[in-house]
Design a protein around this motif. Structure first.
Motif, PDB file in Angstrom:
ATOM      1  N   VAL A 232      52.066 149.544  68.087  1.00 52.35           N
ATOM      2  CA  VAL A 232      53.131 149.617  69.091  1.00 52.35           C
ATOM      3  C   VAL A 232      54.494 149.270  68.493  1.00 52.35           C
ATOM      4  CG1 VAL A 232      52.967 147.226  69.952  1.00 52.35           C
ATOM      5  CG2 VAL A 232      53.677 149.072  71.503  1.00 52.35           C
ATOM      6  N   THR A 233      54.537 148.375  67.509  1.00 55.39           N
ATOM      7  CA  THR A 233      55.809 148.026  66.871  1.00 55.39           C
ATOM      8  C   THR A 233      56.359 149.204  66.074  1.00 55.39           C
ATOM      9  OG1 THR A 233      55.110 145.717  66.716  1.00 55.39           O
ATOM     10  CG2 THR A 233      56.958 146.384  65.336  1.00 55.39           C
ATOM     11  N   TYR A 235      55.646 152.350  66.637  1.00 55.39           N
ATOM     12  CA  TYR A 235      56.031 153.363  67.630  1.00 55.39           C
ATOM     13  C   TYR A 235      57.411 153.055  68.212  1.00 55.39           C
ATOM     14  CZ  TYR A 235      55.947 155.862  72.137  1.00 55.39           C
ATOM     15  OH  TYR A 235      56.265 156.646  73.220  1.00 55.39           O
ATOM     16  N   ALA A 236      57.658 151.780  68.498  1.00 57.61           N
ATOM     17  CA  ALA A 236      58.956 151.377  69.055  1.00 57.61           C
ATOM     18  C   ALA A 236      60.094 151.711  68.097  1.00 57.61           C
ATOM     19  CB  ALA A 236      58.943 149.882  69.364  1.00 57.61           C
ATOM     20  N   ALA A 237      59.862 151.507  66.811  1.00 61.46           N
ATOM     21  CA  ALA A 237      60.896 151.826  65.813  1.00 61.46           C
ATOM     22  C   ALA A 237      61.153 153.327  65.768  1.00 61.46           C
ATOM     23  CB  ALA A 237      60.465 151.316  64.443  1.00 61.46           C
ATOM     24  N   LEU A 241      63.579 151.872  69.587  1.00 62.53           N
ATOM     25  CA  LEU A 241      63.510 150.705  70.470  1.00 62.53           C
ATOM     26  C   LEU A 241      63.040 149.463  69.704  1.00 62.53           C
ATOM     27  CD1 LEU A 241      61.944 152.296  73.690  1.00 62.53           C
ATOM     28  CD2 LEU A 241      64.322 151.600  73.354  1.00 62.53           C
ATOM     29  N   ALA A 242      63.339 149.436  68.410  1.00 60.90           N
ATOM     30  CA  ALA A 242      62.899 148.311  67.578  1.00 60.90           C
ATOM     31  C   ALA A 242      63.450 146.982  68.089  1.00 60.90           C
ATOM     32  CB  ALA A 242      63.323 148.523  66.125  1.00 60.90           C
ATOM     33  N   SER A 245      61.033 145.734  70.727  1.00 65.40           N
ATOM     34  CA  SER A 245      59.601 145.742  70.418  1.00 65.40           C
ATOM     35  C   SER A 245      59.034 144.331  70.357  1.00 65.40           C
ATOM     36  CB  SER A 245      59.342 146.447  69.077  1.00 65.40           C
ATOM     37  OG  SER A 245      59.956 145.747  68.007  1.00 65.40           O
ATOM     38  N   SER A 246      59.861 143.366  69.952  1.00 58.34           N
ATOM     39  CA  SER A 246      59.381 141.990  69.805  1.00 58.34           C
ATOM     40  C   SER A 246      59.046 141.335  71.144  1.00 58.34           C
ATOM     41  CB  SER A 246      60.422 141.138  69.071  1.00 58.34           C
ATOM     42  OG  SER A 246      61.647 141.114  69.785  1.00 58.34           O
ATOM     43  N   PHE A 248      57.669 143.073  73.730  1.00 57.47           N
ATOM     44  CA  PHE A 248      56.651 143.849  74.426  1.00 57.47           C
ATOM     45  C   PHE A 248      55.530 142.940  74.917  1.00 57.47           C
ATOM     46  CE2 PHE A 248      52.695 146.234  74.673  1.00 57.47           C
ATOM     47  CZ  PHE A 248      53.052 147.406  75.312  1.00 57.47           C
ATOM     48  N   LEU A 290      53.896 154.411  78.426  1.00 62.25           N
ATOM     49  CA  LEU A 290      54.283 154.063  77.058  1.00 62.25           C
ATOM     50  C   LEU A 290      54.457 155.312  76.205  1.00 62.25           C
ATOM     51  CD1 LEU A 290      54.690 151.798  74.925  1.00 62.25           C
ATOM     52  CD2 LEU A 290      52.226 151.947  74.471  1.00 62.25           C
ATOM     53  N   PHE A 299      59.692 151.343  78.416  1.00 60.62           N
ATOM     54  CA  PHE A 299      58.882 150.702  77.379  1.00 60.62           C
ATOM     55  C   PHE A 299      58.322 149.367  77.879  1.00 60.62           C
ATOM     56  CE2 PHE A 299      58.454 148.096  73.485  1.00 60.62           C
ATOM     57  CZ  PHE A 299      57.614 148.918  72.732  1.00 60.62           C
TER      58      PHE A 299
END
Length: 404
Positions: A232-233, A235-237, A241-242, A245-246, A248, A290, A299
């Motif tokens: 998921v991290t 994917y966020a990048a 959306l990095a 992501s922390s 989530f 998601l 997100f």
């Protein structure tokens, strides 16, 4: 009628012990691969073995721990497990080669498997039967909070202070699991009797058959959940959306914490069917949202939906596994459930990694939303239908008795 007390000293102590075990686990889970690559100059495959060997030793040790719980008693196995777990944490400070670290991971995995099995069995005895769904929900929350704090603290420690301080911090937290477990009292009535199990040993004695069906459902769903932990991290990048992501899993944990009193009480009052099917749907919708997330709002909305869905399903499945077993078999039922669940997690990490190499993460999560819905069919076949059969058989037997 007075409500049975849930928040006792023993329940709080065993939940804290579980929290410290998983806190240590998650600190090391996220930091050891990068440590192996950067400081030990290992290959990527060797770094991956850090987690694989740990999980394999945990999976193998759990059924043995479940049988030891019957033989030696809950408290003895708990303390032995915590000593092994804490003792193994000391050895992270010494090896300078990848081979040495793999040996430490092997030993630590054994302690982890024993500890989580013993803790799960003891908490099942501590929680009043009338509040088991609610109690297991709160207990599992200690694992979820560790999942949120562990990676954050671990990464901060290794980046700011270096690996030696990070390993020392993990050791201190592991010591917390041993200290809190010392205060847990196991009633004499709950100690197992020294029965013929001492002289018999077979593969069947390492598993609890009544826990296998629901454990299979849990392992099936764990494959989908592993895709979140692993990717998921990343994917966020990819979707820019990095920066969010922390948080989530922070949103995941907060929503789960808010919903826990309602979902746990609903399970106790109405039974698993009324809570499982809606939560499977929420889990699937969360994964679908998601897969189509285009901003921080969607997100984090997905995180909340998954928090209610999967955050409720895991303790529900574990509660069913424990309730279906005889009281003296609860330790073995816990071991069976966690072993099959971890097998699903391990398989999921491998399978999802292969799938991610051939498709984008958006398509991957969209596919898993339909996979999760298939889990509802599996739950019906392995639990709901069997329960209906058992209920009808009991009614027939009662009617025959009345006729006689």
């Amino acid at each position: 009628m007075n409500k049975s007390k849930l928040w006792t000293k023993d329940f709080i102590s065993i939940s804290l012990s579980n929290f410290f075990v998983f806190f240590t686990f998650y600190i090391l889970l996220v930091t050891l691969p990068s440590y192996a690559l950067d400081d030990l100059h290992s290959s990527a495959s060797q770094a991956g073995l850090m987690s694989t060997i740990f999980l394999l030793s945990a999976i193998i040790s759990r059924p043995l721990a479940g049988q030891w719980l019957e033989r030696a008693g809950n408290k003895k196995v708990l303390l032995t497990a915590m000593i092994v777990f804490t003792g193994a944490s000391i050895f992270y400070l010494f090896p300078k080669t990848i081979g040495g670290f793999l040996l430490v991971r092997l030993l630590h995995g054994v302690g982890f498997g024993m500890a989580t099995t013993a803790v799960g069995a003891i908490v099942a005895d501590i929680i009043p039967s009338s509040r088991r769904g609610e109690g297991m929900g709160y207990f599992v929350l200690s694992t979820n909070m560790a999942m949120v704090l562990g990676p954050f603290i671990g990464l901060m420690a290794i980046q700011k202070w270096g690996p030696h301080i990070m390993f020392t911090l993990a050791l201190i937290i592991a010591m917390g699991s041993l200290i809190t477990s010392l205060s847990v009292k196991v009633k004499k009535a709950e100690e197992p009797k020294q029965i013929e199990v001492l002289s018999t040993f077979s593969f069947r004695s390492l598993i609890e058959p009544s826990a296998v069906p629901i454990s299979t459902v849990g392992g099936f769903m764990a494959i989908a959940y592993s895709s979140l932990l692993s990717f998921v991290t990343i994917y966020a990048a990819q979707i820019h959306l990095a920066s969010v992501s922390s948080i989530f899993f922070v949103v995941y944990a907060i929503v789960m914490l808010i919903s826990r009193p309602f979902t746990g009480k609903c399970l106790d009052q109405f039974g698993p069917n009324y809570i499982t099917y809606p939560c499977i749907l929420l889990f699937a919708i969360g994964m679908f949202v998601l897969s189509h997330a285009t901003g921080a709002a969607t997100f984090l909305l997905a995180a909340g939906l998954i928090g209610i869905g999967w955050g409720t399903l895991f303790p529900t499945f574990q509660t069913i596994a424990i309730q279906n077993a005889e009281p003296r078999k609860r330790g073995l039922a816990t071991a069976t459930f966690l072993s099959i669940f971890d097998t699903g997690m391990a398989m999921g990490s491998f399978v999802v990694g292969m799938m991610a190499a051939k498709m984008d993460y958006s398509s991957l999560y969209s596919l898993f939303s339909f996979y999760i819905v298939a889990g509802a069919v599996l739950f019906y076949l392995f639990y709901t239908r069997n329960r209906k059969k058992n209920t009808s058989i009991k009614k027939e037997q009662q009617s025959r008795v009345q006729e006689i």
